[in-house]
Enzyme design. Structure first.
Site, short mmCIF file in Angstrom:
data_model
loop_
_atom_site.label_atom_id
_atom_site.label_comp_id
_atom_site.label_asym_id
_atom_site.label_seq_id
_atom_site.Cartn_x
_atom_site.Cartn_y
_atom_site.Cartn_z
N SER A 182 0.86 -1.19 0.00
CA SER A 182 0.00 0.00 0.00
C SER A 182 0.89 1.23 0.00
CB SER A 182 -0.86 0.00 1.27
OG SER A 182 -1.40 1.28 1.50
N TYR A 211 -1.32 -1.41 10.16
CA TYR A 211 -1.48 -1.67 8.72
C TYR A 211 -0.27 -1.10 7.96
CZ TYR A 211 -3.57 -1.18 4.04
OH TYR A 211 -3.81 -1.23 2.70
N LYS A 215 2.55 -3.10 5.92
CA LYS A 215 2.66 -2.84 4.48
C LYS A 215 4.11 -2.49 4.12
CE LYS A 215 -1.27 -4.03 3.22
NZ LYS A 215 -1.50 -5.01 2.16
N THR A 246 -13.36 -0.11 -2.64
CA THR A 246 -13.64 -1.50 -2.27
C THR A 246 -14.40 -1.48 -0.94
OG1 THR A 246 -11.62 -1.75 -0.96
CG2 THR A 246 -11.46 -2.34 -3.30
N1 LIG Z 1 -8.53 -0.56 -1.80
C1 LIG Z 1 -7.47 0.24 -1.74
O1 LIG Z 1 -7.53 1.44 -2.08
C2 LIG Z 1 -6.15 -0.28 -1.27
C3 LIG Z 1 -5.11 0.66 -1.12
C4 LIG Z 1 -3.86 0.18 -0.73
C5 LIG Z 1 -3.65 -1.17 -0.54
N2 LIG Z 1 -4.70 -2.04 -0.67
C6 LIG Z 1 -4.42 -3.46 -0.42
O2 LIG Z 1 -5.07 -4.27 -1.38
C7 LIG Z 1 -5.46 -5.52 -0.82
C8 LIG Z 1 -6.95 -5.74 -1.07
O3 LIG Z 1 -7.63 -4.64 -0.49
P1 LIG Z 1 -9.21 -4.45 -0.67
O4 LIG Z 1 -9.44 -2.99 -0.58
O5 LIG Z 1 -9.68 -5.20 -1.84
O6 LIG Z 1 -9.72 -5.12 0.70
P2 LIG Z 1 -11.09 -5.92 1.05
O7 LIG Z 1 -12.21 -5.44 0.22
O8 LIG Z 1 -11.22 -5.82 2.53
O9 LIG Z 1 -10.74 -7.42 0.66
C9 LIG Z 1 -9.82 -8.11 1.43
C10 LIG Z 1 -9.80 -9.56 1.02
O10 LIG Z 1 -8.88 -10.25 1.86
C11 LIG Z 1 -9.49 -11.43 2.35
N3 LIG Z 1 -8.85 -11.80 3.61
C12 LIG Z 1 -8.73 -11.08 4.73
N4 LIG Z 1 -8.06 -11.77 5.66
C13 LIG Z 1 -7.75 -12.95 5.11
C14 LIG Z 1 -7.05 -14.09 5.57
N5 LIG Z 1 -6.54 -14.16 6.82
N6 LIG Z 1 -6.91 -15.14 4.75
C15 LIG Z 1 -7.42 -15.11 3.50
N7 LIG Z 1 -8.10 -14.06 3.00
C16 LIG Z 1 -8.26 -12.99 3.81
C17 LIG Z 1 -10.96 -11.08 2.45
O11 LIG Z 1 -11.76 -12.25 2.33
P3 LIG Z 1 -12.58 -12.96 3.51
O12 LIG Z 1 -12.98 -11.90 4.48
O13 LIG Z 1 -13.70 -13.60 2.78
O14 LIG Z 1 -11.59 -13.94 4.08
C18 LIG Z 1 -11.15 -10.25 1.19
O15 LIG Z 1 -11.35 -11.08 0.07
C19 LIG Z 1 -5.09 -5.45 0.66
O16 LIG Z 1 -3.86 -6.09 0.88
C20 LIG Z 1 -4.96 -3.97 0.91
O17 LIG Z 1 -4.07 -3.68 1.95
C21 LIG Z 1 -5.94 -1.63 -1.02
#
Ligand SMILES: NC(=O)c1ccc[n+]([C@@H]2O[C@H](COP(=O)([O-])OP(=O)(O)OC[C@H]3O[C@@H](n4cnc5c(N)ncnc54)[C@H](OP(=O)(O)O)[C@@H]3O)[C@@H](O)[C@H]2O)c1
Length: 330
Positions: A182, A211, A215, A246
């Site tokens: 991130s 977090y 990261k 998301t």
């Molecule tokens: N969205 C953004 O703007 C943004 C920005 C910077 C970085 N990121 C990074 O991108 C990634 C995805 O983010 P997102 O926004 O899509 O988040 P999200 O909507 O919360 O999705 C997170 C996913 O991770 C799964 N998960 C959580 N804990 C888990 C575990 N212990 N084992 C297996 N699966 C697990 C969840 O599935 P279940 O709950 O069904 O297990 C879900 O599918 C993350 O690493 C986040 O830090 C996102």
């Protein structure tokens, strides 16, 4: 009109430093005028890709695009019903999609061992392992083995999963490991205090801090794994997705989400670099880099900042001990 490369280089880097411009939907809207070509149709036909955190958000968007490129995509998450629903959605979007919903809680080292044992049996050659699962718990929580949850989910579990799937990655041509970090990691440079408090027991716990710290550790993890897996011909990269709409963002950072919602990228655009690095041959011409919008970026906001090599080593050794793997990077 196409701009000369030196001009697009300066524009691209400036967008990255002016965070709201580069991280929002404005970033890819401009950069796609000069960024490298999309992977060709069918680029991943016959190849297996494991995507953690694929039940929603960026993981689901990435899995959809990887399936569109012909991959057999293993969708990992903690809940079978959510994964089944995600798989059904992908099959609607991509009628011939080959997607396998498989539960694995990546924060739970026993679950990781069990999943990896099944997978090395059923998938002899793995093209890519995508560490995308992410969490931002509001209060300090521990994994099944007693590790702080962001550390377990973002770093320790992914390290063990990579190590255990290494034979399948080594057996495939042009294989890769990708780590979704991130831009928040820029706010958390490696600190000497982490060497003795990786579990975040000291001071007041703040989810956003935990977090950002983990990261940052993911970037270190990718760099260390790049060295460790080089002999197997496996490349490793980390990246940030910008700011993408998301459920995770809406739940973990509701205030931020409200303010920036009009300029957030959609999930597909947030997953673009991940998909590109998974499918493009260009990803294998380097290893251990940190990417955003299809271009390597500095791992520190000020490019001349450096990390203490001894501290990096101490932190890596501590994480490797938690994952129960040998310490040597290679
Ligand atoms: N969205 C953004 O703007 C943004 C920005 C910077 C970085 N990121 C990074 O991108 C990634 C995805 O983010 P997102 O926004 O899509 O988040 P999200 O909507 O919360 O999705 C997170 C996913 O991770 C799964 N998960 C959580 N804990 C888990 C575990 N212990 N084992 C297996 N699966 C697990 C969840 O599935 P279940 O709950 O069904 O297990 C879900 O599918 C993350 O690493 C986040 O830090 C996102």
């Amino acid at each position: 009109m196409s701009l000369p490369r030196p001009v697009t280089d300066v524009l691209d880097t400036a967008l990255d430093k002016v965070v709201p411009a580069g991280y929002s939907s404005i970033g890819p809207a401009l950069r796609r005028r000069w960024w490298p070509a999309d992977p060709p149709a069918g680029a991943l036909t016959g190849r297996h890709v494991v995507v953690t955190g694929a039940s929603r958000g960026l993981g689901l968007a990435a899995a959809t695009e990887l399936a569109r490129l012909g991959a057999t995509v293993h969708l990992l998450g903690r809940d079978q019903a959510r994964l089944d629903q995600a798989a059904a959605g992908i099959r609607v979007a991509v009628p011939n999609a080959d997607v396998l919903p498989e539960t694995c809680d990546v924060s739970d080292l026993d679950d990781v061992r069990a999943y990896a044992a099944r997978t090395v049996e059923s998938v002899p050659r793995l093209h890519a392992l995508v560490h995308n699962a992410g969490v931002m718990p509001p209060s300090r929580t521990e994994s099944a083995q007693g590790h702080e949850l962001t550390l377990a989910t973002h770093v320790v579990g992914p390290l063990l999963l990579t190590e255990l799937l290494r034979p399948a990655l080594a057996a495939a041509d042009d294989s890769r490991v990708l780590v979704m970090s991130s831009g928040g990691m820029y706010s958390a440079p490696l600190q000497a205090s982490w060497a003795h408090d990786l579990q975040y027991r000291e001071g007041t716990y703040r989810g956003i801090r935990a977090y950002a710290r983990t990261k940052r550790l993911q970037v270190l993890l990718a760099e260390q794994l790049a060295t460790r897996l080089a002999a197997d011909g496996v490349v490793v990269h980390s990246m940030h997705p910008g700011w993408a709409s998301t459920e995770g963002i809406a739940e973990s950072m509701p205030g931020f989400n409200r303010v920036v919602r009009p300029i957030l990228r959609d999930a597909r655009s947030g997953a673009d670099t991940l998909v590109w690095l998974t499918a493009s041959p260009e990803a294998t011409t380097s290893t251990g880099l940190f990417w955003a919008d299809r271009r390597p970026r500095s791992t520190t906001y000020l490019p001349w900042s450096t990390e203490d090599p001894q501290l990096r080593r101490q932190v890596w050794d501590a994480v490797a001990t938690m994952a129960g793997i040998e310490h040597a990077p290679a």
